[in-house]
Write an enzyme that holds these catalytic residues in place. Structure first.
Site, PDB file in Angstrom:
ATOM      1  N   LYS A 146       0.817  -1.220   0.000  1.00  0.00           N
ATOM      2  CA  LYS A 146       0.000   0.000   0.000  1.00  0.00           C
ATOM      3  C   LYS A 146       0.845   1.261   0.000  1.00  0.00           C
ATOM      4  O   LYS A 146       0.589   2.191  -0.748  1.00  0.00           O
ATOM      5  CB  LYS A 146      -0.894   0.082   1.254  1.00  0.00           C
ATOM      6  CG  LYS A 146      -2.006  -0.918   1.327  1.00  0.00           C
ATOM      7  CD  LYS A 146      -2.883  -0.614   2.532  1.00  0.00           C
ATOM      8  CE  LYS A 146      -2.147  -0.614   3.863  1.00  0.00           C
ATOM      9  NZ  LYS A 146      -1.655  -1.916   4.311  1.00  0.00           N
ATOM     10  N   ARG A 154      -8.956   2.146   9.702  1.00  0.00           N
ATOM     11  CA  ARG A 154      -8.522   0.762   9.865  1.00  0.00           C
ATOM     12  C   ARG A 154      -9.606  -0.089  10.525  1.00  0.00           C
ATOM     13  O   ARG A 154      -9.417  -1.273  10.720  1.00  0.00           O
ATOM     14  CB  ARG A 154      -7.284   0.754  10.752  1.00  0.00           C
ATOM     15  CG  ARG A 154      -6.151  -0.096  10.223  1.00  0.00           C
ATOM     16  CD  ARG A 154      -5.017   0.053  11.207  1.00  0.00           C
ATOM     17  NE  ARG A 154      -3.846  -0.694  10.829  1.00  0.00           N
ATOM     18  CZ  ARG A 154      -2.902  -0.254  10.009  1.00  0.00           C
ATOM     19  NH1 ARG A 154      -3.015   0.914   9.421  1.00  0.00           N
ATOM     20  NH2 ARG A 154      -1.843  -0.995   9.778  1.00  0.00           N
ATOM     21  N   ARG A 183      11.446  -7.125   4.613  1.00  0.00           N
ATOM     22  CA  ARG A 183      11.495  -5.700   4.954  1.00  0.00           C
ATOM     23  C   ARG A 183      12.141  -5.503   6.330  1.00  0.00           C
ATOM     24  O   ARG A 183      12.816  -4.508   6.574  1.00  0.00           O
ATOM     25  CB  ARG A 183      10.079  -5.112   4.938  1.00  0.00           C
ATOM     26  CG  ARG A 183      10.058  -3.616   5.129  1.00  0.00           C
ATOM     27  CD  ARG A 183       8.680  -3.035   4.879  1.00  0.00           C
ATOM     28  NE  ARG A 183       7.771  -3.275   5.985  1.00  0.00           N
ATOM     29  CZ  ARG A 183       6.483  -2.956   5.982  1.00  0.00           C
ATOM     30  NH1 ARG A 183       5.940  -2.428   4.922  1.00  0.00           N
ATOM     31  NH2 ARG A 183       5.728  -3.178   7.036  1.00  0.00           N
ATOM     32  N   ARG A 204      12.273  -2.053  10.696  1.00  0.00           N
ATOM     33  CA  ARG A 204      11.070  -1.619  11.417  1.00  0.00           C
ATOM     34  C   ARG A 204      10.813  -2.594  12.537  1.00  0.00           C
ATOM     35  O   ARG A 204      10.777  -3.800  12.314  1.00  0.00           O
ATOM     36  CB  ARG A 204       9.882  -1.615  10.440  1.00  0.00           C
ATOM     37  CG  ARG A 204       9.263  -0.261  10.306  1.00  0.00           C
ATOM     38  CD  ARG A 204       8.178  -0.301   9.288  1.00  0.00           C
ATOM     39  NE  ARG A 204       6.939  -0.848   9.837  1.00  0.00           N
ATOM     40  CZ  ARG A 204       5.777  -0.778   9.195  1.00  0.00           C
ATOM     41  NH1 ARG A 204       5.718  -0.226   8.018  1.00  0.00           N
ATOM     42  NH2 ARG A 204       4.690  -1.274   9.753  1.00  0.00           N
ATOM     43  N   ARG A 209      -0.452  -8.580  13.391  1.00  0.00           N
ATOM     44  CA  ARG A 209      -0.975  -7.528  12.510  1.00  0.00           C
ATOM     45  C   ARG A 209      -1.926  -8.107  11.466  1.00  0.00           C
ATOM     46  O   ARG A 209      -2.932  -7.486  11.116  1.00  0.00           O
ATOM     47  CB  ARG A 209       0.178  -6.773  11.838  1.00  0.00           C
ATOM     48  CG  ARG A 209       0.794  -5.743  12.784  1.00  0.00           C
ATOM     49  CD  ARG A 209       2.239  -5.438  12.476  1.00  0.00           C
ATOM     50  NE  ARG A 209       2.468  -4.947  11.155  1.00  0.00           N
ATOM     51  CZ  ARG A 209       3.629  -5.100  10.495  1.00  0.00           C
ATOM     52  NH1 ARG A 209       4.647  -5.758  11.048  1.00  0.00           N
ATOM     53  NH2 ARG A 209       3.764  -4.598   9.300  1.00  0.00           N
TER      54      ARG A 209
HETATM   55  P1  ADP Z   1       1.217  -2.142   8.146  1.00  0.00           P
HETATM   56  O1  ADP Z   1      -0.171  -1.966   7.633  1.00  0.00           O
HETATM   57  O2  ADP Z   1       2.204  -2.465   7.073  1.00  0.00           O
HETATM   58  O3  ADP Z   1       1.310  -3.084   9.291  1.00  0.00           O
HETATM   59  P2  ADP Z   1       1.295   0.689   8.997  1.00  0.00           P
HETATM   60  O4  ADP Z   1       2.504   1.507   8.766  1.00  0.00           O
HETATM   61  O5  ADP Z   1       0.053   1.061   8.240  1.00  0.00           O
HETATM   62  O6  ADP Z   1       1.767  -0.779   8.706  1.00  0.00           O
HETATM   63  O7  ADP Z   1       0.922   0.672  10.550  1.00  0.00           O
HETATM   64  C1  ADP Z   1       1.856   0.277  11.526  1.00  0.00           C
HETATM   65  C2  ADP Z   1       1.207   0.281  12.916  1.00  0.00           C
HETATM   66  O8  ADP Z   1       0.750   1.617  13.229  1.00  0.00           O
HETATM   67  C3  ADP Z   1      -0.050  -0.580  13.047  1.00  0.00           C
HETATM   68  O9  ADP Z   1       0.246  -1.928  13.316  1.00  0.00           O
HETATM   69  C4  ADP Z   1      -0.765   0.131  14.210  1.00  0.00           C
HETATM   70  O10 ADP Z   1      -0.181  -0.195  15.456  1.00  0.00           O
HETATM   71  C5  ADP Z   1      -0.467   1.606  13.954  1.00  0.00           C
HETATM   72  N1  ADP Z   1      -1.522   2.235  13.138  1.00  0.00           N
HETATM   73  C6  ADP Z   1      -1.385   2.732  11.879  1.00  0.00           C
HETATM   74  N2  ADP Z   1      -2.547   3.246  11.435  1.00  0.00           N
HETATM   75  C7  ADP Z   1      -3.460   3.054  12.429  1.00  0.00           C
HETATM   76  C8  ADP Z   1      -4.841   3.344  12.570  1.00  0.00           C
HETATM   77  N3  ADP Z   1      -5.544   3.933  11.592  1.00  0.00           N
HETATM   78  N4  ADP Z   1      -5.446   3.020  13.740  1.00  0.00           N
HETATM   79  C9  ADP Z   1      -4.764   2.438  14.724  1.00  0.00           C
HETATM   80  N5  ADP Z   1      -3.465   2.126  14.657  1.00  0.00           N
HETATM   81  C10 ADP Z   1      -2.809   2.429  13.528  1.00  0.00           C
END
Ligand code: ADP
Length: 189
Positions: free
Chosen positions: A15, A90, A127, A133, A144
């Site tokens: 994404k 989300r 990654r 990360r 996740r």
């Molecule tokens: P990915 O989808 O690849 O796991 P992201 O960078 O989108 O990674 O998100 C990493 C972390 O940030 C998530 O696992 C969560 O803990 C937090 N996070 C990101 N966006 C949200 C959201 N909209 N609501 C709650 N937590 C979020």
């Protein structure tokens, strides 16, 4: 062509990469809650302090924190002519909160990037080595994916049932091939 776009898809689907390319092509800001939260953690802000441990465990940060963060970001002038959301909403609660806060300027189209689960785990583990990360380790990755299935996947039915079209895009293949599919999908919309 819709200029208020949401990118949906499991962690590891690509994404962030596709959203960066598409935002540039559409001339709208790429708003990634993951990126914003990681910045907050790196800067050691109050938000970052509260979010860091939850992110490292693969759990969601509380809705009210991300909703406030996104509402503030969307209120800036560069988002007036559109935006590309990545990682937010989300869950259904966040989607409802967004609809309330932007009223008439809600999401016009959802792009769902799909990739088989085995491939997702492979990509995220790779990654982990490249980017370091700290949520890209096997336990957190599984968590996740679980959170994605239980919290985020319901949005795949939520948007169409609220009149917002959703287009599924195969996320397997080279970055530029996937991007060509994204552009094609939007052009036909
Ligand atoms: P990915 O989808 O690849 O796991 P992201 O960078 O989108 O990674 O998100 C990493 C972390 O940030 C998530 O696992 C969560 O803990 C937090 N996070 C990101 N966006 C949200 C959201 N909209 N609501 C709650 N937590 C979020």
């Amino acid at each position: 062509m819709g200029r208020r776009v949401l990118f949906l898809g499991p962690p590891g689907a690509g994404k962030g990469t596709q959203a960066t390319l598409l935002a540039r092509a559409l001339g709208v800001p790429h708003i990634s809650t993951g990126v914003m939260l990681r910045e907050a953690v790196a800067e050691g802000t109050e938000l970052g302090r509260q979010a860091g441990a939850l992110m490292a465990a693969g759990d969601l940060v509380p809705d009210e924190m991300v909703v406030a963060m996104v509402a503030e970001r969307l209120s800036r002038s560069d988002a007036a002519c559109g935006y590309l959301l990545d990682g937010f909403p989300r869950n259904v609660e966040q989607a409802d909160a967004l609809d309330r806060s932007v009223a008439g300027d809600a999401i016009e189209i959802v792009l769902l990037l799909t990739v088989a689960e085995d491939e997702l785990v492979d990509r995220l583990l790779k990654r982990a080595v490249e980017d370091g990360r700290d949520d890209d380790n096997e336990d957190t990755i599984r968590r996740r994916l679980e959170v994605y299935r239980s919290e985020t996947e319901p949005l795949i039915d939520h948007y169409p049932s609220h009149g917002v079209p959703i287009i599924t895009i195969d996320g397997l293949g080279a970055v530029e091939d996937v991007f060509a599919r994204v552009v094609m999908a939007l052009a036909h919309e």
